[in-house]
Design a protein around this motif. Structure first.
Motif, short mmCIF file in Angstrom:
data_model
loop_
_atom_site.label_atom_id
_atom_site.label_comp_id
_atom_site.label_asym_id
_atom_site.label_seq_id
_atom_site.Cartn_x
_atom_site.Cartn_y
_atom_site.Cartn_z
N LYS A 259 6.98 -7.61 -13.92
CA LYS A 259 7.75 -6.92 -14.53
C LYS A 259 7.33 -6.61 -15.82
CE LYS A 259 12.87 -5.80 -15.06
NZ LYS A 259 14.06 -6.30 -14.68
N HIS A 260 7.27 -5.48 -16.26
CA HIS A 260 6.58 -5.00 -17.77
C HIS A 260 7.91 -5.14 -18.73
CE1 HIS A 260 5.07 -2.98 -21.28
NE2 HIS A 260 3.83 -2.84 -20.41
N PRO A 261 7.56 -6.07 -19.68
CA PRO A 261 8.66 -6.86 -20.81
C PRO A 261 9.19 -5.40 -21.62
CG PRO A 261 6.35 -7.31 -21.53
CD PRO A 261 6.24 -6.84 -20.17
N LYS A 262 8.33 -4.08 -21.79
CA LYS A 262 9.02 -3.15 -22.60
C LYS A 262 9.53 -2.06 -21.74
CE LYS A 262 5.85 -3.88 -26.42
NZ LYS A 262 4.67 -3.47 -27.26
N THR A 263 8.83 -1.70 -20.76
CA THR A 263 9.45 -0.68 -19.76
C THR A 263 10.30 -0.99 -18.72
OG1 THR A 263 7.54 -0.72 -18.11
CG2 THR A 263 7.03 0.68 -20.20
N GLY A 264 10.35 -2.31 -18.43
CA GLY A 264 11.10 -2.87 -17.27
C GLY A 264 10.66 -2.14 -16.01
N LYS A 265 9.51 -1.90 -15.78
CA LYS A 265 9.00 -1.24 -14.76
C LYS A 265 8.20 -2.39 -13.91
CE LYS A 265 7.43 2.67 -13.68
NZ LYS A 265 6.59 3.97 -13.47
N SER A 266 8.46 -2.57 -12.59
CA SER A 266 7.94 -3.55 -11.88
C SER A 266 6.83 -3.34 -10.83
CB SER A 266 9.14 -4.09 -10.66
OG SER A 266 10.37 -4.46 -11.36
N SER A 267 5.90 -4.12 -10.95
CA SER A 267 4.59 -3.72 -10.32
C SER A 267 4.37 -5.06 -8.87
CB SER A 267 3.40 -3.86 -11.38
OG SER A 267 2.10 -4.00 -10.22
N LEU A 268 3.52 -4.51 -7.98
CA LEU A 268 3.38 -5.54 -6.83
C LEU A 268 1.80 -5.27 -6.55
CD1 LEU A 268 6.27 -4.94 -4.37
CD2 LEU A 268 6.08 -7.01 -6.06
N CYS A 269 1.25 -6.42 -6.13
CA CYS A 269 -0.03 -6.24 -5.35
C CYS A 269 -0.42 -7.01 -4.26
CB CYS A 269 -0.99 -7.08 -6.82
SG CYS A 269 -2.77 -6.88 -6.15
N PHE A 270 -0.71 -6.29 -3.41
CA PHE A 270 -1.00 -6.77 -2.01
C PHE A 270 -2.79 -6.95 -1.73
CE2 PHE A 270 3.46 -5.27 -1.60
CZ PHE A 270 4.06 -6.50 -0.92
N ARG A 271 -2.85 -7.96 -1.39
CA ARG A 271 -4.19 -8.05 -0.84
C ARG A 271 -4.23 -7.84 0.72
NH1 ARG A 271 -7.32 -12.68 -3.74
NH2 ARG A 271 -7.31 -11.02 -4.92
N ILE A 272 -5.24 -6.90 1.11
CA ILE A 272 -5.25 -6.67 2.49
C ILE A 272 -6.67 -7.01 3.14
CG2 ILE A 272 -5.18 -4.77 4.38
CD1 ILE A 272 -3.50 -3.28 2.39
N VAL A 273 -6.67 -7.81 4.02
CA VAL A 273 -8.08 -8.29 4.68
C VAL A 273 -8.22 -7.47 5.89
CG1 VAL A 273 -9.00 -10.21 5.92
CG2 VAL A 273 -7.56 -10.53 3.78
N TYR A 274 -9.07 -6.63 6.14
CA TYR A 274 -9.49 -5.98 7.22
C TYR A 274 -10.67 -6.64 7.98
CZ TYR A 274 -7.60 -2.20 4.42
OH TYR A 274 -6.61 -1.41 3.76
N ARG A 275 -10.59 -6.71 9.27
CA ARG A 275 -11.55 -7.29 10.11
C ARG A 275 -11.25 -6.88 11.67
NH1 ARG A 275 -14.09 -12.87 10.37
NH2 ARG A 275 -11.91 -13.63 9.64
N HIS A 276 -12.55 -6.12 12.20
CA HIS A 276 -12.29 -5.44 13.49
C HIS A 276 -12.47 -6.68 14.36
CE1 HIS A 276 -12.64 -2.72 16.97
NE2 HIS A 276 -12.31 -1.97 16.18
N MET A 277 -11.65 -6.72 15.60
CA MET A 277 -11.87 -7.82 16.52
C MET A 277 -13.40 -7.69 17.39
SD MET A 277 -9.75 -9.78 15.62
CE MET A 277 -10.00 -11.03 16.80
#
Length: 445
Positions: free
Chosen positions: A398-416
């Protein structure tokens, strides 16, 4: 967990109101309706079912000959056929493997005494067709209707649907098997006819319009039941279920019982086995709440019920490392299994992973807690299908000045079944980001 096999000809019930799974679902989502099994359902604010989920409705993995899931439930059925025989030597249990996965709120929750505020009812946890219907979250949803039809001993197997995280052991569609056995007073106390299932001071029939649920303060039993009835039923239940586990894992399997809690049984237990150095939950079970039997029109009786997840059993018994493999159409996977044999899975090949991160700012006014990970997982599955092996939230800010929230997801791709190139993964990853922008109005970082 919610309860949490083909031999001789066996009795199979055909219920009006449940369309045979043999019929094509003809699944379709339009602007105003969801069309399933020749039935139209009006969309509303609760509708969260996706085309990706609907695409699984007619796969019927548990009905595919020689599939690991089919092998498991047939083994369990064979065991129950042998454990319970009527005086003529025929199996007492009926099996129901083709019941429609579309159920009502009453079937999935109300009939099973699941409270209105129970978290399992949340839109975030289930796939709702609309506010009145959903794809069953457990095969227990059919319990009351089968009892009302006059059945005392039955097994139900089928696909169930829950919104869940993405990793090697979780998938939004999986398979369960439920069992119910009702024991009438004259059979339970055949040698002691002076004993009763119910306490003499307990009123056995509730008003049809009553929503009262008796309090179960004592874990040993429900207040309506005599201690003798509970202990006899519990002893039979545990003996039968331990026998089932030994039939699957061998006589030397180490096991233990732990107390648990389910809305529809009391007392409730989980059966665990010691496997690969740790205790693993195998099934949940318990003495059926009398309110359920009473509502179904059953009197002077006590019952036990159990539920088991087929994927969990199959992954352990066959050494299958990733739940997505059950949906594979690769002959290299499917041809490894046949008849009712338990064989160890041999990897057809090992394909490398591709890992991409996706960071984004949430819209103004949206807090991190308001963003549903399950919504994101559904979006990822819809766009990328089964080439996604795992999705993990690795950062929130959460940005201390703007108050906007950010998320980061790690996506692992692998074909079977083949190697993915980074370039094709990048295209899919970009499409996920674009769909997230469109549906949630995020800003990609």
């Amino acid at each position: 967990m919610f309860f949490i096999k083909i031999l001789k000809v066996r009795p199979v019930l055909s219920l009006s109101g449940n369309v045979s799974r043999l019929l094509s679902s003809q699944a379709n989502i339009s602007e105003k309706t969801v069309d399933l099994y020749r039935q139209q359902y009006e969309r509303d604010s609760w509708t969260n079912i996706t085309p990706k989920i609907l695409s699984h409705l007619d796969r019927n993995l548990h009905l595919q000959q020689n599939h690991p899931l089919s092998i498991i439930w047939k083994r369990i059925t064979k065991y129950f056929y042998g454990a319970y025989l009527n005086p003529r030597g025929n199996p007492m249990f009926s099996v129901h493997e083709r019941l429609s996965p579309v159920v009502s709120i009453e079937q999935n929750f109300d009939n099973l005494l699941i409270s209105k505020d129970h978290p399992s009812r949340a839109k975030n946890d289930c796939y709702y067709i609309n506010q009145n219907f959903l794809l069953r979250a457990h095969t227990t949803a059919h319990q009351v209707e089968l009892i009302q039809s006059g059945l005392d001993n039955f097994l139900v197997v089928g696909d169930v649907y829950r919104r869940d995280e993405i990793d090697s052991t979780h998938y939004p569609v999986f398979h369960q098997m439920d069992g119910v056995r009702i024991i009438h007073q004259d059979k339970l106390f055949e040698r002691n006819p002076e004993l009763n299932v119910f306490e003499t001071s307990y009123k056995t029939h509730l008003n049809q319009n009553s929503t009262t649920i008796s309090e179960c303060i004592d874990q040993q039993k429900q207040p309506c039941h005599t201690l003798e009835a509970v202990k006899l039923c519990e002893h039979e239940m545990k003996r039968i279920l331990v026998g089932m586990v030994k039939d699957l894992f061998g006589d030397k399997v180490e096991y233990r019982w732990t107390e648990s809690e389910f809305p529809f049984t009391k007392p409730s237990y989980e059966l665990e086995i010691f496997f690969n150095g740790k205790w693993l939950e195998i099934l949940g079970c318990g003495i059926t709440r009398n309110e359920i039997l009473d509502k179904a029109g059953v009197s002077k009786s006590i019952a036990y019920a159990f539920g088991v997840g087929l994927e969990r059993l199959a992954m352990v018994l066959f050494d299958i490392p990733d739940i997505r493999l059950f949906w594979s159409t690769d002959s290299g996977f499917l041809n490894q299994f046949k008849d009712d044999s338990i064989v160890k899975y041999k990897p057809i090949s090992v394909h490398p992973q591709c890992t991409n991160d996706l960071s984004f700012w949430l819209p103004d006014g949206m807090n991190i807690d308001e963003f549903s990970p399950n919504d994101f997982y559904d979006l990822v599955r819809t766009v990328a299908g089964d080439i996604v092996e795992q999705v993990t939230l690795i950062d929130k800010f959460k940005h201390p000045k703007t108050g906007k929230s950010s998320l980061c997801f790690r996506i692992v791709y692998r074909h079977m079944e083949r190697t993915l190139t980074q370039s094709e993964v990048n295209v899919v990853h970009a499409n996920i980001g674009a769909e997230l922008v469109k549906s949630v109005n995020v800003v990609i970082r």
